[in-house]
Write an enzyme that holds these catalytic residues in place. Sequence first.
Site, PDB file in Angstrom:
ATOM      1  N   LYS A   1       0.834  -1.206   0.000  1.00 43.69           N
ATOM      2  CA  LYS A   1       0.000   0.000   0.000  1.00 43.69           C
ATOM      3  C   LYS A   1       0.869   1.258   0.000  1.00 43.69           C
ATOM      4  O   LYS A   1       2.076   1.175   0.263  1.00 43.69           O
ATOM      5  CB  LYS A   1      -0.914  -0.021   1.226  1.00 43.69           C
TER       6      LYS A   1
ATOM      7  N   ARG B   1     -12.029  -0.302  13.100  1.00 46.34           N
ATOM      8  CA  ARG B   1     -11.967   0.301  11.759  1.00 46.34           C
ATOM      9  C   ARG B   1     -12.960  -0.452  10.887  1.00 46.34           C
ATOM     10  O   ARG B   1     -14.150  -0.400  11.135  1.00 46.34           O
ATOM     11  CB  ARG B   1     -10.528   0.258  11.242  1.00 46.34           C
TER      12      ARG B   1
ATOM     13  N   TYR C   1      14.131  31.340   8.451  1.00 44.16           N
ATOM     14  CA  TYR C   1      13.003  32.094   8.990  1.00 44.16           C
ATOM     15  C   TYR C   1      13.042  32.106  10.510  1.00 44.16           C
ATOM     16  O   TYR C   1      13.383  31.107  11.143  1.00 44.16           O
ATOM     17  CB  TYR C   1      11.687  31.436   8.564  1.00 44.16           C
TER      18      TYR C   1
ATOM     19  N   MET D   1       9.857  25.326   2.748  1.00 45.47           N
ATOM     20  CA  MET D   1       8.929  24.488   2.002  1.00 45.47           C
ATOM     21  C   MET D   1       9.665  23.582   1.008  1.00 45.47           C
ATOM     22  O   MET D   1       9.396  22.396   0.908  1.00 45.47           O
ATOM     23  CB  MET D   1       7.898  25.356   1.264  1.00 45.47           C
TER      24      MET D   1
HETATM   25  C1  PLP Z   1      -0.624  -2.002   6.529  1.00 49.68           C
HETATM   26  C2  PLP Z   1      -1.297  -3.264   6.867  1.00 49.68           C
HETATM   27  C3  PLP Z   1      -0.556  -4.426   7.049  1.00 49.68           C
HETATM   28  C4  PLP Z   1       0.968  -4.458   7.014  1.00 49.68           C
HETATM   29  O1  PLP Z   1       1.466  -3.891   8.178  1.00 49.68           O
HETATM   30  P1  PLP Z   1       3.039  -3.784   8.456  1.00 49.68           P
HETATM   31  O2  PLP Z   1       3.109  -3.471   9.870  1.00 49.68           O
HETATM   32  O3  PLP Z   1       3.538  -2.695   7.572  1.00 49.68           O
HETATM   33  O4  PLP Z   1       3.628  -5.099   8.101  1.00 49.68           O
HETATM   34  C5  PLP Z   1      -1.236  -5.596   7.293  1.00 49.68           C
HETATM   35  N1  PLP Z   1      -2.591  -5.609   7.325  1.00 49.68           N
HETATM   36  C6  PLP Z   1      -3.335  -4.504   7.155  1.00 49.68           C
HETATM   37  C7  PLP Z   1      -4.820  -4.604   7.210  1.00 49.68           C
HETATM   38  C8  PLP Z   1      -2.717  -3.289   6.921  1.00 49.68           C
HETATM   39  O5  PLP Z   1      -3.454  -2.195   6.755  1.00 49.68           O
END
Ligand code: PLP
Length: 388
Positions: free
Chosen positions: A39, A138, A267, A340
């Site tokens: 992801k 969640r 700054y 920035m």
């Molecule tokens: C991000 C995520 C993972 C992986 O987690 P890590 O700690 O990066 O290995 C596994 N399951 C779900 C549902 C996630 O959102």
Amino acid sequence: MQGSLGDKWIEINLDAIQNNLEEIKKIISDDVKLIAVLKANAYGHGAGEVARFLSKNGVDFFAVTFLNEALELRNAGISENIMLFSPVIDEEQLKEAIERRITLSITSPYDNKLIEKVSRQLHIPVNVHLKVDTGLGRFGLKQEEIIPVCRLLQENPDVCIEGIYTHMAEAASTNSSYTNKQFDRFMKAINELEKEGIKIPVRHCANSAIFLKYPHMHLDAVRIGTLLTGQYPVGSFSQPLNLIDPFKFKSRIISLRTLERGCYLGYYRTYRLKNKAQVAVVPVGYNDGLVLEVANKPAGLIDLLKIIIKKILSYCNIFRFNPSVKVNGKNYPVRGKVFMQMALVEFPPGVEVKIGDEVEVPVRKTLAAKDLKRLYLGGEKTLPEIDC
Ligand SMILES: *Cc1c(COP(=O)(O)O)cnc(C)c1O
């Protein structure tokens, strides 16, 4: 090379990713599947390239959060399993997801009905994983929703309930009681399904932290992101794996001037030179992910104190608590407030640096712009030339 890369780029060492994969495999038993979590653009490493590399190295199951991320992997030529963590709530998008053989999560009775409906129109096989909420709050089915959801799905010949999973809230915490409670709830849900004659083949609940700390929770598959990218999850861990960070954010010095003792930098004049120094401009700022931190609510009193102490040490210009960049293998401090799109770096007068010199900058990987050039190094032994 300088021309094509411009003055900011990211180097990703594929050999490091391969090393991390092998380290992880050392503690997975043969009957446990590895789901590589890619992801957020593979945590900034470039999802398409990383997926292709992992698939060449035998990984055949990937997971991402959103549909656009899954389609990006398909478009990068990934034909293996790609699982989505979040629900798809739009009918047209759901059609596309099923047509492109994305493995879906069922997170609520709402998703369930939509998948059922769309699948009835398409008559294309679709694999689903039931997401159970055991205490993260969640996504996820509640205990009492699981069996009715399964019953509905079982009537549809195109839907295969391939997996069931949950996600842990306190995986990295030193106190394991909540994790154990979540695991018990998960196993209870699975037992109740089995009592109803519903056996789901792939049960999974382990992210990187659970994977390291609770071997009995590996079940049928583990979902690993962080460890593949060469880092340990936040928290205190024994560090049994020999991980290598594949990610280097590189830039170049675009200005270098000698300034006198007493000159102010940046700054609000938050830094004043204590000695005559060479001050460099590096074209990387908070817009690139430098000095940005996740500003979540502290997890507890100790966490809050740690944050306060770190801020105080940073205010006192204690080197370790302030950002620094690496030039020719040595660290030099970033001075003043980061701008920035730029930052100032102090080099003592005698140090040999010049305009154009390469600088390694500690940006937050997941905040590094997606369109920044990523240069993939190593991995030649297994990875042929890619044309894309
Ligand atoms: C991000 C995520 C993972 C992986 O987690 P890590 O700690 O990066 O290995 C596994 N399951 C779900 C549902 C996630 O959102």
